[in-house]
Design an enzyme around this catalytic site. Structure first.
Site: not given
Length: 136
Positions: A50-54
């Protein structure tokens, strides 16, 4: 430990956007319903992340308090693509695994090394593969 290789490569290439030290590789009960855990448990797919981006920007490094632009997201996509190519290279994977082992052990030298190689041995690589069950 193998589950840490791709995130480590991404961090090496894009440390202004990605913080490896903030990664969590533990799978608690609260993660059982996520797609990445289901794919791992049901189909044995280990390299599912899972890659979370802001939208706001980073809270670390040179990009701290700086809002990301579309160009920044494009650059991160480029970094992820190049990292995936590097991840497919088994020699490179062993080299990165060796760095991870050294970082986690706090050691600079493998006591089983004959001094000839700076990358994980077949035994270390195999042991890491067996330990890589996302229950670290």
């Amino acid at each position: 430990l193998l589950e840490k290789v791709l995130p480590r490569i991404i961090w090496d290439k894009g440390s202004n956007f990605f913080d490896f030290k903030s990664c969590s590789f533990n799978v608690g009960k609260n993660k059982d319903g996520t797609a990445r855990v289901a794919l791992w448990k049901d189909f044995g797919i280990q390299d599912c992340f899972t890659l979370e981006a802001s939208f706001a920007g980073a809270n670390f490094g040179q990009r701290e308090n700086y809002h990301f632009s579309s160009k920044d997201y494009e650059e991160m996509g480029n970094i992820i693509g190049r990292s995936l190519l590097k991840f497919l290279d088994e020699d490179e994977k062993r080299r990165i695994l060796t760095e991870i082992i050294k970082d986690e052990d706090g050691s600079c030298e493998d006591e089983n090394s004959d001094g000839g190689s700076d990358s994980a041995s077949e035994a270390e690589y195999g042991a890491a593969a067996k330990r890589s069950n996302y229950n670290a």
